[in-house]
Design a protein around this motif. Structure first.
Motif, PDB file in Angstrom:
ATOM      1  N   ALA A 174       0.648  -1.191  -0.027  1.00 38.55           N
ATOM      2  CA  ALA A 174       0.147  -0.126  -0.078  1.00 38.55           C
ATOM      3  C   ALA A 174       0.646   1.061  -0.461  1.00 38.55           C
ATOM      4  CB  ALA A 174      -1.055   0.155   1.089  1.00 38.55           C
ATOM      5  N   ALA A 175       1.755   0.844   0.728  1.00 40.54           N
ATOM      6  CA  ALA A 175       2.725   2.687   0.682  1.00 40.54           C
ATOM      7  C   ALA A 175       3.174   2.539  -0.891  1.00 40.54           C
ATOM      8  CB  ALA A 175       4.231   2.172   1.711  1.00 40.54           C
ATOM      9  N   ARG A 176       2.813   1.708  -1.490  1.00 39.17           N
ATOM     10  CA  ARG A 176       4.064   2.134  -2.896  1.00 39.17           C
ATOM     11  C   ARG A 176       2.801   3.424  -3.585  1.00 39.17           C
ATOM     12  NH1 ARG A 176       8.235   0.592  -0.827  1.00 39.17           N
ATOM     13  NH2 ARG A 176       7.766   2.487  -0.336  1.00 39.17           N
ATOM     14  N   ARG A 177       1.453   2.927  -3.097  1.00 39.71           N
ATOM     15  CA  ARG A 177       0.355   3.729  -4.079  1.00 39.71           C
ATOM     16  C   ARG A 177       0.837   4.555  -3.780  1.00 39.71           C
ATOM     17  NH1 ARG A 177      -2.192  -1.594  -3.105  1.00 39.71           N
ATOM     18  NH2 ARG A 177      -3.227  -1.430  -1.923  1.00 39.71           N
ATOM     19  N   GLN A 178       0.054   4.491  -2.486  1.00 36.81           N
ATOM     20  CA  GLN A 178       0.841   6.145  -1.495  1.00 36.81           C
ATOM     21  C   GLN A 178       1.547   6.881  -1.864  1.00 36.81           C
ATOM     22  OE1 GLN A 178       0.517   4.580   2.636  1.00 36.81           O
ATOM     23  NE2 GLN A 178      -1.032   3.380   2.732  1.00 36.81           N
ATOM     24  N   ASP A 179       2.758   6.603  -2.134  1.00 32.26           N
ATOM     25  CA  ASP A 179       3.717   7.718  -3.212  1.00 32.26           C
ATOM     26  C   ASP A 179       3.310   7.556  -4.133  1.00 32.26           C
ATOM     27  OD1 ASP A 179       6.003   6.915  -1.053  1.00 32.26           O
ATOM     28  OD2 ASP A 179       7.259   5.274  -2.086  1.00 32.26           O
ATOM     29  N   ALA A 180       2.262   6.784  -4.814  1.00 31.56           N
ATOM     30  CA  ALA A 180       2.666   7.083  -6.262  1.00 31.56           C
ATOM     31  C   ALA A 180       1.280   8.131  -5.922  1.00 31.56           C
ATOM     32  CB  ALA A 180       1.542   6.145  -6.940  1.00 31.56           C
ATOM     33  N   LEU A 282       7.061   2.151 -10.792  1.00 27.76           N
ATOM     34  CA  LEU A 282       5.043   1.964 -11.084  1.00 27.76           C
ATOM     35  C   LEU A 282       4.823   2.810 -13.078  1.00 27.76           C
ATOM     36  CD1 LEU A 282       3.123   3.257  -8.679  1.00 27.76           C
ATOM     37  CD2 LEU A 282       3.334   0.869  -9.815  1.00 27.76           C
ATOM     38  N   ARG A 283       5.445   4.058 -13.396  1.00 28.37           N
ATOM     39  CA  ARG A 283       5.233   3.807 -14.944  1.00 28.37           C
ATOM     40  C   ARG A 283       5.955   3.155 -15.766  1.00 28.37           C
ATOM     41  NH1 ARG A 283       4.055   8.854 -17.423  1.00 28.37           N
ATOM     42  NH2 ARG A 283       2.641   9.440 -16.150  1.00 28.37           N
ATOM     43  N   VAL A 284       7.242   2.937 -15.324  1.00 25.64           N
ATOM     44  CA  VAL A 284       7.575   1.725 -16.204  1.00 25.64           C
ATOM     45  C   VAL A 284       7.149   0.460 -16.042  1.00 25.64           C
ATOM     46  CG1 VAL A 284       9.833   3.080 -16.362  1.00 25.64           C
ATOM     47  CG2 VAL A 284       9.303   1.611 -15.041  1.00 25.64           C
ATOM     48  N   ILE A 285       7.294   0.074 -14.986  1.00 23.94           N
ATOM     49  CA  ILE A 285       5.879  -0.762 -15.193  1.00 23.94           C
ATOM     50  C   ILE A 285       4.824  -1.362 -15.399  1.00 23.94           C
ATOM     51  CG2 ILE A 285       4.992  -3.047 -13.490  1.00 23.94           C
ATOM     52  CD1 ILE A 285       6.865  -2.108 -11.612  1.00 23.94           C
ATOM     53  N   GLN A 286       3.677  -0.065 -15.787  1.00 23.29           N
ATOM     54  CA  GLN A 286       2.608   0.109 -16.571  1.00 23.29           C
ATOM     55  C   GLN A 286       3.458  -0.227 -18.484  1.00 23.29           C
ATOM     56  OE1 GLN A 286       0.741   3.875 -16.216  1.00 23.29           O
ATOM     57  NE2 GLN A 286      -1.689   2.955 -16.994  1.00 23.29           N
ATOM     58  N   ASP A 287       4.477   0.515 -18.926  1.00 24.22           N
ATOM     59  CA  ASP A 287       5.013   0.395 -19.909  1.00 24.22           C
ATOM     60  C   ASP A 287       5.075  -0.858 -19.857  1.00 24.22           C
ATOM     61  OD1 ASP A 287       5.024   3.735 -20.083  1.00 24.22           O
ATOM     62  OD2 ASP A 287       6.870   4.205 -19.644  1.00 24.22           O
ATOM     63  N   GLY A 288       5.340  -1.606 -19.736  1.00 34.48           N
ATOM     64  CA  GLY A 288       5.679  -3.085 -19.213  1.00 34.48           C
ATOM     65  C   GLY A 288       4.552  -4.219 -20.168  1.00 34.48           C
ATOM     66  N   PHE A 309      12.899  -2.504  -0.679  1.00 32.54           N
ATOM     67  CA  PHE A 309      11.959  -1.063  -1.986  1.00 32.54           C
ATOM     68  C   PHE A 309      11.385  -2.088  -2.803  1.00 32.54           C
ATOM     69  CE2 PHE A 309      12.289   1.973  -4.710  1.00 32.54           C
ATOM     70  CZ  PHE A 309      11.077   2.420  -4.568  1.00 32.54           C
ATOM     71  N   LYS A 310      12.297  -2.778  -3.648  1.00 31.12           N
ATOM     72  CA  LYS A 310      11.529  -3.704  -4.634  1.00 31.12           C
ATOM     73  C   LYS A 310      10.856  -4.606  -4.506  1.00 31.12           C
ATOM     74  CE  LYS A 310      16.478  -2.867  -6.881  1.00 31.12           C
ATOM     75  NZ  LYS A 310      17.472  -3.342  -7.914  1.00 31.12           N
ATOM     76  N   THR A 311      11.102  -5.784  -3.901  1.00 37.89           N
ATOM     77  CA  THR A 311      10.211  -7.169  -3.321  1.00 37.89           C
ATOM     78  C   THR A 311       8.692  -6.319  -2.905  1.00 37.89           C
ATOM     79  OG1 THR A 311      10.588  -7.570  -1.320  1.00 37.89           O
ATOM     80  CG2 THR A 311      11.498  -8.764  -2.992  1.00 37.89           C
ATOM     81  N   SER A 312       8.334  -5.064  -2.601  1.00 40.55           N
ATOM     82  CA  SER A 312       7.393  -4.461  -2.623  1.00 40.55           C
ATOM     83  C   SER A 312       6.807  -3.835  -3.396  1.00 40.55           C
ATOM     84  CB  SER A 312       7.683  -2.112  -1.917  1.00 40.55           C
ATOM     85  OG  SER A 312       8.252  -1.828  -2.418  1.00 40.55           O
ATOM     86  N   PHE A 313       7.013  -4.377  -4.257  1.00 40.83           N
ATOM     87  CA  PHE A 313       6.338  -3.473  -5.815  1.00 40.83           C
ATOM     88  C   PHE A 313       5.783  -5.439  -6.112  1.00 40.83           C
ATOM     89  CE2 PHE A 313       8.950   0.081  -5.804  1.00 40.83           C
ATOM     90  CZ  PHE A 313       7.593   1.022  -6.311  1.00 40.83           C
ATOM     91  N   ASN A 314       6.124  -6.614  -5.011  1.00 43.24           N
ATOM     92  CA  ASN A 314       5.189  -8.242  -6.016  1.00 43.24           C
ATOM     93  C   ASN A 314       6.070  -8.358  -5.831  1.00 43.24           C
ATOM     94  OD1 ASN A 314       3.880 -10.025  -5.220  1.00 43.24           O
ATOM     95  ND2 ASN A 314       1.914  -9.594  -6.650  1.00 43.24           N
ATOM     96  N   ALA A 315       7.689  -8.120  -6.355  1.00 44.33           N
ATOM     97  CA  ALA A 315       8.945  -8.658  -6.900  1.00 44.33           C
ATOM     98  C   ALA A 315       9.167  -9.714  -6.510  1.00 44.33           C
ATOM     99  CB  ALA A 315       9.577  -7.382  -7.567  1.00 44.33           C
ATOM    100  N   ALA A 316       9.004 -10.891  -6.664  1.00 50.50           N
ATOM    101  CA  ALA A 316       9.377 -12.583  -6.472  1.00 50.50           C
ATOM    102  C   ALA A 316      10.810 -12.772  -6.393  1.00 50.50           C
ATOM    103  CB  ALA A 316       8.942 -13.586  -6.693  1.00 50.50           C
ATOM    104  N   PRO A 317      11.491 -12.904  -5.489  1.00 51.02           N
ATOM    105  CA  PRO A 317      12.753 -13.495  -5.131  1.00 51.02           C
ATOM    106  C   PRO A 317      13.071 -15.032  -6.270  1.00 51.02           C
ATOM    107  CG  PRO A 317      11.743 -12.723  -2.508  1.00 51.02           C
ATOM    108  CD  PRO A 317      10.686 -12.904  -3.446  1.00 51.02           C
ATOM    109  N   THR A 318      13.903 -14.141  -7.025  1.00 49.48           N
ATOM    110  CA  THR A 318      14.339 -15.487  -7.840  1.00 49.48           C
ATOM    111  C   THR A 318      15.798 -15.754  -7.814  1.00 49.48           C
ATOM    112  OG1 THR A 318      12.728 -14.643  -8.963  1.00 49.48           O
ATOM    113  CG2 THR A 318      14.017 -15.959 -10.254  1.00 49.48           C
ATOM    114  N   PRO A 319      16.298 -16.367  -7.178  1.00 52.24           N
ATOM    115  CA  PRO A 319      17.539 -17.060  -7.968  1.00 52.24           C
ATOM    116  C   PRO A 319      17.881 -17.063  -8.820  1.00 52.24           C
ATOM    117  CG  PRO A 319      16.144 -19.408  -7.489  1.00 52.24           C
ATOM    118  CD  PRO A 319      15.382 -18.069  -6.915  1.00 52.24           C
TER     119      PRO A 319
END
Length: 331
Positions: A174-180, A282-288, A309-319
């Motif tokens: 939610a904090a990321r949406r609030q930032d936007a 969020l803009r560049v992810i939307q562009d994706g 910070f990066k995982t707060s965008f629902n980025a899954a930790p990937t080895p």
């Protein structure tokens, strides 16, 4: 192209690739396609490197990118350059047949590279998970050297698993949406830029909050990469500006046919609280989403603060794995 015998397998050999177009065509078709292995990116990186194809039974089945800086103790990844290792050709086989074929190719390639380069380091694409071919290299002759594996993580957003950008947006912290929303309320506008000097200035300011002054070599490398990516048409800079037109934050992203990559972020510490960082990402992810990318790669989550910070965008930790080979015996 020149070739050298690879190993004892029939008609298997390494081929030196001197054609950027042939190299890029192979990388772009590979399941291990990576912006970091394309010639346009390598030009900005400025390293000494060798591009190799691995041929079996008359077919090019894999590639290897060998970074060879002056320091023989180089350990991948090179700064700002992940997944510079091996790539495989597309394969029609499935199930156990694919597993067996992959193992044969990687085993032969590992043996071939180890014979040619007594010291080398590879950063592998996250899709490469069966690494037995590297682990078993010189299995019965360990005095000839062995590969050591180390583990790192990146953050992957599978865009193709969401029905829309709005669906994705509801999944993030939610904090990321609030930032936007904060950035929007502050009247920030987001726009593309080709001003590399402005970006580098912001990038250097980013470190000032931590009392760090990036050295010229560091900034020159970032500058070269940014220039090269822009000139090759492989990415873009997006800048957030306030009502006075001042750049407060910026991101540099790159793309290949399937994936978008978060290369660099830059923020003036005086404007850290205006939400621009999150709004830009969020803009560049939307562009994706709009351009049909399947994946958004945050490029590393290996430090606590940046990783959170990066995982707060629902980025899954990937080895992904880094391979280091060392053999003091000259063959």
């Amino acid at each position: 192209m020149s070739s050298t015998p690879a190993n004892s397998q029939n008609s298997a050999r390494l081929i030196d690739c001197t054609s950027d177009s042939a190299w890029d065509a192979f990388i772009l078709a590979s399941p291990q396609c990576s912006i970091f292995s394309l010639s346009g990116y390598l030009a900005g990186q400025g390293t000494t490197h060798t591009k190799l194809f691995y041929e079996m039974e008359g077919q090019i089945v894999a590639s290897a990118l060998i970074i060879t800086p002056d320091d023989s103790k180089f350990r991948a990844p090179y700064p700002y350059s992940l997944y510079q290792g091996i790539a495989l050709a597309p394969m029609a086989a499935q199930g156990h047949s694919a597993i067996s074929k992959h193992l044969k190719i990687i085993s032969g390639l590992a043996d071939a590279i180890s014979r040619r380069y007594p010291h080398h380091s590879l950063c592998l694409h996250p899709s490469l998970t069966d690494l037995r071919g590297f682990q078993w290299c010189n299995y019965h002759t360990p005095d000839l050297g062995a590969y050591e594996l180390s583990l790192s993580y990146t953050g992957i957003i599978r865009l193709d698993q969401f029905s829309s950008f709005e669906d994705f947006l509801s999944s993030i912290r939610a904090a990321r949406r609030q930032d936007a929303k904060k950035a929007e309320k502050a009247g920030l506008r987001i726009e593309p830029s080709h001003d590399v000097d402005e970006f580098i200035h912001l990038y250097a300011l980013t470190f000032s909050r931590q009392g760090i002054v990036p050295d010229d070599l560091h900034l020159d490398l970032v500058r070269r990469i940014v220039h090269s990516v822009l000139n090759a048409g492989l990415g873009q800079i997006l800048v957030a500006r306030n009502s006075a037109g001042q750049a407060t934050s910026a991101v540099m992203t790159a793309t290949d046919p399937n994936c978008a990559y978060y290369l660099f972020g830059a923020t003036d510490p005086a404007f850290r609280s205006n939400g621009a960082n999150s709004a830009l990402l969020l803009r560049v992810i939307q562009d994706g989403f709009l351009s049909g990318k399947k994946v958004f790669d945050m490029i590393g989550i290996n430090s606590p603060q940046r990783g959170d910070f990066k995982t707060s965008f629902n980025a899954a930790p990937t080895p992904f794995f880094i391979l280091n080979f060392n053999n003091s015996i000259v063959r």
